[in-house]
Motif scaffolding. Structure first.
Motif, PDB file in Angstrom:
ATOM      1  N   PRO A  86       0.821  -1.220   0.000  1.00 32.92           N
ATOM      2  CA  PRO A  86       0.000   0.000   0.000  1.00 32.92           C
ATOM      3  C   PRO A  86       0.854   1.269   0.000  1.00 32.92           C
ATOM      4  CG  PRO A  86      -0.802  -1.575   1.635  1.00 32.92           C
ATOM      5  CD  PRO A  86       0.519  -2.091   1.147  1.00 32.92           C
ATOM      6  N   ALA A  87       0.394   2.256  -0.731  1.00 35.14           N
ATOM      7  CA  ALA A  87       1.137   3.524  -0.795  1.00 35.14           C
ATOM      8  C   ALA A  87       1.201   4.196   0.572  1.00 35.14           C
ATOM      9  CB  ALA A  87       0.475   4.449  -1.811  1.00 35.14           C
ATOM     10  N   GLU A  88       0.208   3.912   1.433  1.00 32.88           N
ATOM     11  CA  GLU A  88       0.213   4.521   2.769  1.00 32.88           C
ATOM     12  C   GLU A  88       1.430   4.097   3.581  1.00 32.88           C
ATOM     13  OE1 GLU A  88      -2.229   2.920   1.421  1.00 32.88           O
ATOM     14  OE2 GLU A  88      -3.806   4.422   1.082  1.00 32.88           O
ATOM     15  N   LEU A  89       1.890   2.856   3.372  1.00 31.27           N
ATOM     16  CA  LEU A  89       3.063   2.400   4.100  1.00 31.27           C
ATOM     17  C   LEU A  89       4.304   3.177   3.688  1.00 31.27           C
ATOM     18  CD1 LEU A  89       2.528  -1.480   4.146  1.00 31.27           C
ATOM     19  CD2 LEU A  89       2.073   0.185   5.958  1.00 31.27           C
ATOM     20  N   TRP A  90       4.453   3.392   2.379  1.00 28.81           N
ATOM     21  CA  TRP A  90       5.595   4.170   1.913  1.00 28.81           C
ATOM     22  C   TRP A  90       5.535   5.605   2.466  1.00 28.81           C
ATOM     23  CZ3 TRP A  90       9.351   1.668  -0.793  1.00 28.81           C
ATOM     24  CH2 TRP A  90       8.995   0.467  -1.428  1.00 28.81           C
ATOM     25  N   GLU A  91       4.343   6.201   2.433  1.00 29.55           N
ATOM     26  CA  GLU A  91       4.199   7.577   2.902  1.00 29.55           C
ATOM     27  C   GLU A  91       4.451   7.679   4.401  1.00 29.55           C
ATOM     28  OE1 GLU A  91       0.307   8.664   1.734  1.00 29.55           O
ATOM     29  OE2 GLU A  91       0.754   8.670  -0.430  1.00 29.55           O
ATOM     30  N   ALA A  92       3.950   6.673   5.167  1.00 32.97           N
ATOM     31  CA  ALA A  92       4.165   6.705   6.613  1.00 32.97           C
ATOM     32  C   ALA A  92       5.649   6.576   6.943  1.00 32.97           C
ATOM     33  CB  ALA A  92       3.370   5.582   7.275  1.00 32.97           C
ATOM     34  N   ALA A  93       6.348   5.724   6.221  1.00 36.72           N
ATOM     35  CA  ALA A  93       7.780   5.580   6.465  1.00 36.72           C
ATOM     36  C   ALA A  93       8.529   6.862   6.129  1.00 36.72           C
ATOM     37  CB  ALA A  93       8.325   4.414   5.630  1.00 36.72           C
ATOM     38  N   ALA A  94       8.114   7.535   5.041  1.00 37.55           N
ATOM     39  CA  ALA A  94       8.771   8.797   4.677  1.00 37.55           C
ATOM     40  C   ALA A  94       8.505   9.880   5.723  1.00 37.55           C
ATOM     41  CB  ALA A  94       8.288   9.244   3.304  1.00 37.55           C
ATOM     42  N   LEU A  95       7.269   9.944   6.256  1.00 33.16           N
ATOM     43  CA  LEU A  95       6.943  10.949   7.276  1.00 33.16           C
ATOM     44  C   LEU A  95       7.702  10.696   8.577  1.00 33.16           C
ATOM     45  CD1 LEU A  95       3.083  11.328   6.751  1.00 33.16           C
ATOM     46  CD2 LEU A  95       4.884  12.953   6.116  1.00 33.16           C
ATOM     47  N   ARG A 105      13.599  -2.775   5.100  1.00 30.10           N
ATOM     48  CA  ARG A 105      13.650  -3.847   6.087  1.00 30.10           C
ATOM     49  C   ARG A 105      12.378  -3.927   6.927  1.00 30.10           C
ATOM     50  NH1 ARG A 105      18.033  -3.278  10.701  1.00 30.10           N
ATOM     51  NH2 ARG A 105      16.517  -1.664  11.262  1.00 30.10           N
ATOM     52  N   SER A 106      11.851  -2.782   7.340  1.00 32.62           N
ATOM     53  CA  SER A 106      10.751  -2.781   8.307  1.00 32.62           C
ATOM     54  C   SER A 106       9.378  -2.639   7.676  1.00 32.62           C
ATOM     55  CB  SER A 106      10.956  -1.634   9.314  1.00 32.62           C
ATOM     56  OG  SER A 106      12.204  -1.748   9.964  1.00 32.62           O
ATOM     57  N   VAL A 107       9.297  -2.061   6.487  1.00 25.71           N
ATOM     58  CA  VAL A 107       7.992  -1.802   5.871  1.00 25.71           C
ATOM     59  C   VAL A 107       7.747  -2.729   4.699  1.00 25.71           C
ATOM     60  CG1 VAL A 107       6.555  -0.071   4.738  1.00 25.71           C
ATOM     61  CG2 VAL A 107       8.066   0.599   6.605  1.00 25.71           C
ATOM     62  N   VAL A 108       8.680  -2.745   3.760  1.00 25.34           N
ATOM     63  CA  VAL A 108       8.480  -3.537   2.540  1.00 25.34           C
ATOM     64  C   VAL A 108       8.803  -5.008   2.768  1.00 25.34           C
ATOM     65  CG1 VAL A 108       9.124  -3.751   0.115  1.00 25.34           C
ATOM     66  CG2 VAL A 108       8.999  -1.504   1.171  1.00 25.34           C
ATOM     67  N   GLY A 109       9.856  -5.275   3.538  1.00 26.91           N
ATOM     68  CA  GLY A 109      10.289  -6.649   3.750  1.00 26.91           C
ATOM     69  C   GLY A 109       9.208  -7.585   4.233  1.00 26.91           C
TER      70      GLY A 109
END
Length: 311
Positions: free
Chosen positions: A201-210, A220-224
């Motif tokens: 989900p794009a929300e995971l990428w955005e949350a990690a960037a924020l 490692r923690s979000v996509v893995g």
């Protein structure tokens, strides 16, 4: 004066009748499954029964099923130094080729995803090795690696190693086969992992960037955790493909130099169709190889289940 009109009592709606099992569903006649069942029996059950029959009898290429020998062929396979060595080489080949293919495929999928998730023409070009027949791949690489007149001869001379022949030694030939096999099948891992990355989900990428997570921490923690089951499944598939390699060995090295690249599949072929034509022993070797692959896949399945439970 207003007249009061008595209204009839309102009836409660009648409860819906419980749905009948199977009502509203189209039942497919069982006889439509007959072609599929027959094809499975022909392509699966018959070869299995024939292989077991050959494995427990004294069978040659000219005279199969001559005499019942029980486990004699399995004993001969166990005592064969050539077959034992080929099993070890197959296991080493499968592990090394799988590791390289998975690493290259995951790296390629991440690189493609960094372009914006588009597969595009570049992705289609990267899939070409996978869709090329293994025999064609073997012939092409054998011509490229020929020490005299090969396609890479000019490259060897340019870097100061003229006459370089990676197929001239046992270790070099084995390493070359591993690299060619990984090169051919890494696109399969790339395709599977790329599809898994599109499902993050794009929300995971955005949350990690924020949160200020860097590239490695996000990976490692979000996509893995999301793509890990797909990577493990691709690795298991690669193990199966690597254990059954035959075409590449037959075309590029024919098992040489010496016995350095004779894997189990090629040794079964040599036992059945070269020399003494011991088809019974070859069938026993095939069953042993199948059991070995089954044990490896069983262990890989346990690892996959553990990873899915953790994620």
């Amino acid at each position: 004066m207003t007249a009061l009109v008595e209204r009839p009592p309102t009836r409660a709606p009648a409860p819906h009748a419980p749905a009948q099992p199977g009502r509203g569903r189209h039942r497919v006649p069982r006889w439509l499954a007959v072609p599929a069942v027959v094809s499975l029996l022909i392509t699966g059950l018959y070869p299995a029964v024939a292989g077991i029959a050959l494995a427990v009898t004294d069978s040659s290429l000219a005279r199969p099923l001559r005499e019942l020998v029980g486990f004699g062929n399995f004993v001969a396979a166990a005592e064969s130094v050539a077959f034992g060595g080929s099993l070890l080489r197959s296991a080493l080949f499968a592990v090394l080729a799988t590791l390289l293919a998975v690493l290259a495929g995951v790296a390629g999928a991440l690189a493609l995803h960094a372009r914006g998730g588009r597969f595009g023409l570049l992705g289609a070009v990267l899939l070409l090795p996978m869709v090329t027949p293994p025999v064609s791949v073997g012939v092409a690489w054998k011509l490229l690696l020929a020490p005299v007149g090969g396609g890479l001869t000019g490259l060897w001379e340019a870097i100061g190693i003229g006459g370089f022949n990676p197929l001239g030694t046992g270790a070099g030939a084995f390493t070359t086969l591993v690299l060619i096999h990984a090169w051919q099948w890494a696109p399969l891992v790339l395709l599977l992992v790329h599809a898994a990355l599109l499902g993050v989900p794009a929300e995971l990428w955005e949350a990690a960037a924020l949160d200020g997570a860097g590239w490695w921490r996000t990976l490692r923690s979000v996509v893995g955790p999301v793509v890990a089951p797909t990577v493990v499944a691709a690795a298991v598939l690669q193990l199966v493909i690597a254990f059954k390699v035959f075409d590449l060995v037959a075309v590029v090295t024919a098992g040489g130099p010496g016995f350095s690249t004779i894997v189990a599949g090629f040794e079964v072929f040599r036992t059945a169709f070269r020399g003494s034509f011991e088809v019974g022993t070859a069938a026993a070797e095939t069953i042993v190889l199948g059991v070995l692959v089954g044990l490896v896949l069983g262990a890989a399945g346990l690892v996959t289940r553990r990873i899915r439970e953790d994620t």
